[in-house]
Design an enzyme around this catalytic site. Structure first.
Site, short mmCIF file in Angstrom:
data_model
loop_
_atom_site.label_atom_id
_atom_site.label_comp_id
_atom_site.label_asym_id
_atom_site.label_seq_id
_atom_site.Cartn_x
_atom_site.Cartn_y
_atom_site.Cartn_z
NE ARG A 179 45.38 74.51 19.05
CZ ARG A 179 45.86 74.83 20.25
NH1 ARG A 179 45.03 75.10 21.24
NH2 ARG A 179 47.15 74.89 20.45
CE LYS A 234 41.95 78.90 23.68
NZ LYS A 234 41.74 79.18 22.27
#
Ligand code: HH2
Length: 275
Positions: A257, A223
């Protein structure tokens, strides 16, 4: 130790970190958009991730990246259902990453056992009932705003307190809709309506979410807050992701995840030994 049940099985949390491999069958996901389009390629990639250590595969047919545009349900179904059918046929555990009840229902019929809803059942009024009826497990994620608007200068008083309060309300609503507590997993939603500093603070204080007594999922993989901190492009964030995964596990994350399953399974297995 806690157990999350889904139709025909269960996930055990607390012993070993559970690894969820990301399978985006989208043309526009932020880090792997377009890479796994077409059921054959997607299924092959899922099998690779399972071989590399993924306990389950999170199949998504709509990007939730900042400013992404919604996809019609029929198109999302067309993308995910053939892939889920084949994975379920191979006894691979599948979660469906969607906030549309019609897509979730089609995914459950195709064999998905877990719902991963980034709107925590708020995106579609029929979602809670759909999940309750199917008796699937649900990942309830915090997001401030919608993917189109969430990165417009997000503000909080105390980010952790606000997310805790959000979870308390969502848990009540889910329970009222008929979703049992032993089917719920919480996720603070890294990158969803948070500044880079908010994301870091959530990770530093992740242990505070333990007070709710439910398994915790976390999605930091590749991210942009990692890119921002290190000055790395999206294809060069594996080491940064590894640091966040290790820190999250040490502070109580039960499920990670991730895109880079081989590397992050190693990180998880090693960090599990250091808890
Ligand atoms: N992050 C993304 C998507 N779904 N679900 C949960 N529970 N937690 C997360 O942090 C999370 C999530 C965004 O990542 P990705 O799927 O790689 O990208 P995109 O949304 O662009 O497809």
């Amino acid at each position: 130790m806690s157990i999350v049940r889904y139709p025909g099985g269960s996930l055990v949390f607390g012993k070993r970190t559970v690894v969820m491999g990301v399978l985006n069958v989208t043309p526009d996901s932020f880090s792997d958009g377009g890479a796994w389009i077409g059921p054959d390629r997607a299924v092959r990639h899922a099998r690779d991730m399972v071989r590399e250590g993924a306990d389950l595969i999170d199949v998504g047919g709509e990007s939730t990246r900042p400013r992404s545009r919604p996809v019609p349900a029929a198109e999302e179904i067309r993308r995910v259902v053939p892939v889920i059918e084949r994975l379920a046929g191979e006894k691979i555990l599948v979660s469906i990453d969607t906030s549309k009840a019609a897509v979730a229902a089609a995914a459950f019929r195709a064999g998905a056992k877990i719902l991963n809803d980034v709107t925590a059942l708020r995106g579609d009024p029929a979602m809670a009932r759909t999940a309750a009826r199917a008796k699937v497990a649900v990942v309830l994620m915090h997001m401030k705003g919608t993917p189109r608007t969430m990165q417009r200068n997000p503000e909080y008083g105390d980010v952790v307190e606000e997310i805790l309060e959000f979870f308390r309300e969502i848990l009540r609503n889910a329970w009222r809709a008929g979703i049992e507590r032993d089917k719920m997993i919480l996720d603070p939603g890294i990158g969803f309506g948070k500044s880079p500093e908010h994301n870091l603070e959530i990770l530093r204080r992740l242990d505070e979410f333990r007070s709710l007594g439910l398994p915790l999922a976390i999605g930091t993989s590749r991210k942009s807050f990692i890119g921002r901190a290190l000055g790395r492009r999206v294809d060069d964030r594996v080491s940064g992701t590894a640091a966040t995964v290790a820190a999250a596990i040490l502070r109580g994350a039960d499920l990670i995840r991730v895109h880079d399953v081989r590397e992050m399974t190693d990180v998880a297995r090693m960090t599990d030994l250091l808890k």
